[in-house]
Write a protein that holds these residues in place. Sequence first.
Motif, mmCIF file in Angstrom:
data_model
loop_
_atom_site.group_PDB
_atom_site.id
_atom_site.type_symbol
_atom_site.label_atom_id
_atom_site.label_comp_id
_atom_site.label_asym_id
_atom_site.label_seq_id
_atom_site.Cartn_x
_atom_site.Cartn_y
_atom_site.Cartn_z
ATOM 1 N N THR A 16 60.624 -12.002 9.483
ATOM 2 C CA THR A 16 60.874 -10.944 8.501
ATOM 3 C C THR A 16 62.341 -10.921 8.093
ATOM 4 O OG1 THR A 16 59.054 -9.648 9.415
ATOM 5 C CG2 THR A 16 60.648 -8.467 8.061
ATOM 6 N N LEU A 17 63.246 -11.051 9.057
ATOM 7 C CA LEU A 17 64.677 -11.066 8.729
ATOM 8 C C LEU A 17 65.040 -12.277 7.878
ATOM 9 C CD1 LEU A 17 66.241 -9.902 12.115
ATOM 10 C CD2 LEU A 17 66.137 -8.630 9.967
ATOM 11 N N ASP A 18 64.451 -13.419 8.194
ATOM 12 C CA ASP A 18 64.717 -14.621 7.413
ATOM 13 C C ASP A 18 64.223 -14.466 5.978
ATOM 14 O OD1 ASP A 18 65.638 -17.409 7.267
ATOM 15 O OD2 ASP A 18 63.508 -17.851 7.002
ATOM 16 N N LEU A 19 63.025 -13.923 5.806
ATOM 17 C CA LEU A 19 62.483 -13.689 4.469
ATOM 18 C C LEU A 19 63.344 -12.674 3.715
ATOM 19 C CD1 LEU A 19 60.354 -14.112 2.288
ATOM 20 C CD2 LEU A 19 58.883 -12.491 3.511
ATOM 21 N N TYR A 20 63.772 -11.635 4.395
ATOM 22 C CA TYR A 20 64.663 -10.627 3.798
ATOM 23 C C TYR A 20 65.936 -11.282 3.250
ATOM 24 C CZ TYR A 20 68.253 -6.974 3.859
ATOM 25 O OH TYR A 20 69.294 -6.139 3.546
ATOM 26 N N ARG A 21 66.568 -12.093 4.076
ATOM 27 C CA ARG A 21 67.799 -12.771 3.639
ATOM 28 C C ARG A 21 67.534 -13.687 2.444
ATOM 29 N NH1 ARG A 21 68.379 -13.770 9.427
ATOM 30 N NH2 ARG A 21 69.583 -12.029 10.255
ATOM 31 N N TRP A 22 66.418 -14.404 2.478
ATOM 32 C CA TRP A 22 66.056 -15.305 1.388
ATOM 33 C C TRP A 22 65.891 -14.535 0.079
ATOM 34 C CZ3 TRP A 22 65.314 -20.625 1.211
ATOM 35 C CH2 TRP A 22 64.720 -21.115 0.038
ATOM 36 N N ALA A 69 59.196 -16.715 -5.360
ATOM 37 C CA ALA A 69 60.265 -16.586 -4.359
ATOM 38 C C ALA A 69 59.680 -16.766 -2.961
ATOM 39 C CB ALA A 69 60.959 -15.235 -4.495
ATOM 40 N N TYR A 70 58.515 -16.148 -2.714
ATOM 41 C CA TYR A 70 57.841 -16.342 -1.429
ATOM 42 C C TYR A 70 57.491 -17.820 -1.224
ATOM 43 C CZ TYR A 70 54.153 -17.035 1.860
ATOM 44 O OH TYR A 70 53.411 -17.565 2.890
ATOM 45 N N ALA A 71 56.908 -18.463 -2.236
ATOM 46 C CA ALA A 71 56.495 -19.869 -2.123
ATOM 47 C C ALA A 71 57.687 -20.771 -1.835
ATOM 48 C CB ALA A 71 55.769 -20.315 -3.390
ATOM 49 N N ASN A 72 58.809 -20.518 -2.475
ATOM 50 C CA ASN A 72 60.016 -21.311 -2.211
ATOM 51 C C ASN A 72 60.483 -21.127 -0.773
ATOM 52 O OD1 ASN A 72 60.121 -22.402 -4.787
ATOM 53 N ND2 ASN A 72 61.403 -20.747 -5.571
ATOM 54 N N TRP A 73 60.455 -19.878 -0.297
ATOM 55 C CA TRP A 73 60.827 -19.610 1.092
ATOM 56 C C TRP A 73 59.870 -20.327 2.041
ATOM 57 C CZ3 TRP A 73 57.828 -16.924 4.723
ATOM 58 C CH2 TRP A 73 58.471 -16.677 5.947
ATOM 59 N N ARG A 74 58.563 -20.233 1.768
ATOM 60 C CA ARG A 74 57.567 -20.855 2.640
ATOM 61 C C ARG A 74 57.708 -22.373 2.645
ATOM 62 N NH1 ARG A 74 55.083 -19.611 6.970
ATOM 63 N NH2 ARG A 74 54.368 -17.653 6.108
ATOM 64 N N ASN A 75 57.995 -22.966 1.492
ATOM 65 C CA ASN A 75 58.183 -24.422 1.441
ATOM 66 C C ASN A 75 59.362 -24.851 2.305
ATOM 67 O OD1 ASN A 75 56.028 -25.304 -0.151
ATOM 68 N ND2 ASN A 75 57.102 -24.751 -2.035
ATOM 69 N N ALA A 76 60.382 -24.011 2.389
ATOM 70 C CA ALA A 76 61.544 -24.322 3.216
ATOM 71 C C ALA A 76 61.269 -24.066 4.698
ATOM 72 C CB ALA A 76 62.750 -23.497 2.755
ATOM 73 N N ARG A 77 60.234 -23.293 5.000
ATOM 74 C CA ARG A 77 59.894 -22.922 6.374
ATOM 75 C C ARG A 77 58.381 -23.007 6.592
ATOM 76 N NH1 ARG A 77 63.942 -20.873 4.158
ATOM 77 N NH2 ARG A 77 65.826 -20.292 5.253
ATOM 78 N N PRO A 78 57.818 -24.195 6.548
ATOM 79 C CA PRO A 78 56.355 -24.324 6.616
ATOM 80 C C PRO A 78 55.736 -23.838 7.922
ATOM 81 C CG PRO A 78 57.407 -26.477 6.717
ATOM 82 C CD PRO A 78 58.490 -25.480 6.424
ATOM 83 N N THR A 79 56.508 -23.731 8.993
ATOM 84 C CA THR A 79 55.940 -23.297 10.272
ATOM 85 C C THR A 79 56.233 -21.829 10.579
ATOM 86 O OG1 THR A 79 57.895 -24.046 11.474
ATOM 87 C CG2 THR A 79 56.066 -25.616 11.241
ATOM 88 N N ALA A 80 56.789 -21.095 9.629
ATOM 89 C CA ALA A 80 57.069 -19.674 9.854
ATOM 90 C C ALA A 80 55.760 -18.912 10.052
ATOM 91 C CB ALA A 80 57.846 -19.096 8.673
ATOM 92 N N ALA A 81 55.879 -17.781 10.698
ATOM 93 C CA ALA A 81 54.712 -16.926 10.961
ATOM 94 C C ALA A 81 54.070 -16.479 9.651
ATOM 95 C CB ALA A 81 55.156 -15.710 11.759
ATOM 96 N N PRO A 82 52.764 -16.162 9.687
ATOM 97 C CA PRO A 82 52.112 -15.606 8.494
ATOM 98 C C PRO A 82 52.801 -14.323 8.044
ATOM 99 C CG PRO A 82 50.500 -16.192 10.162
ATOM 100 C CD PRO A 82 51.842 -16.313 10.805
ATOM 101 N N VAL A 83 52.787 -14.086 6.750
ATOM 102 C CA VAL A 83 53.416 -12.905 6.164
ATOM 103 C C VAL A 83 52.329 -12.045 5.549
ATOM 104 C CG1 VAL A 83 54.969 -12.096 4.336
ATOM 105 C CG2 VAL A 83 55.610 -14.074 5.741
ATOM 106 N N THR A 84 52.382 -10.754 5.840
ATOM 107 C CA THR A 84 51.455 -9.800 5.245
ATOM 108 C C THR A 84 52.184 -9.037 4.156
ATOM 109 O OG1 THR A 84 50.216 -9.576 7.297
ATOM 110 C CG2 THR A 84 49.942 -7.822 5.665
ATOM 111 N N ILE A 85 51.585 -9.028 2.978
ATOM 112 C CA ILE A 85 52.138 -8.309 1.832
ATOM 113 C C ILE A 85 51.235 -7.115 1.596
ATOM 114 C CG2 ILE A 85 52.768 -8.465 -0.613
ATOM 115 C CD1 ILE A 85 52.902 -11.565 -0.124
ATOM 116 N N THR A 86 51.819 -5.926 1.569
ATOM 117 C CA THR A 86 51.052 -4.699 1.407
ATOM 118 C C THR A 86 51.523 -3.948 0.174
ATOM 119 O OG1 THR A 86 50.817 -4.537 3.806
ATOM 120 C CG2 THR A 86 50.342 -2.549 2.537
ATOM 121 N N VAL A 87 50.558 -3.568 -0.660
ATOM 122 C CA VAL A 87 50.828 -2.832 -1.895
ATOM 123 C C VAL A 87 49.776 -1.745 -2.040
ATOM 124 C CG1 VAL A 87 51.041 -2.998 -4.402
ATOM 125 C CG2 VAL A 87 51.679 -4.956 -2.986
ATOM 126 N N GLU A 88 50.212 -0.506 -2.091
ATOM 127 C CA GLU A 88 49.314 0.613 -2.391
ATOM 128 C C GLU A 88 48.018 0.576 -1.572
ATOM 129 O OE1 GLU A 88 48.852 0.390 -6.621
ATOM 130 O OE2 GLU A 88 50.950 0.846 -6.984
#
Length: 118
Positions: A16-22, A69-88
């Motif tokens: 989460t911190l890595d994604l935040y910084r990205w 932006a998420y896809a670019n981050w994920r491509n740079a970190r293919p082994t990162a933990a799954p990310v949950t996106i929550t909206v409403e």
Amino acid sequence: MHVQLSAATDDGVLTTLDLYRWLRQDPAVRRHTDVTLGSPRSDGRTMGAVEVVNLVLGQSFSALNLALAYANWRNARPTAAPVTITVEGRSVTVTGADEETVARIVELLRPGAADTDR
């Protein structure tokens, strides 16, 4: 529209911190929305997450910008933990960066999308 991103695994805080910084460094994201770090909402959908990335999306920021932006981050970190996106009250957990994943994120962020979990 309020969006939360989190990773609820053993290394969830680091992810989460890595994604935040990205996202804070991404010019398209930084220019059109505030990216903050916070605590999960109490709706039970982010159980186990210590930190979440909060974004408030306005009309000038498209869902595709966030998905890319998420896809670019994920491509740079293919082994990162799954990310949950929550909206409403709706959420999607993503692990890849392919076109299908980008489309799932865009659909989740589409105003008036069906109120069902994915």
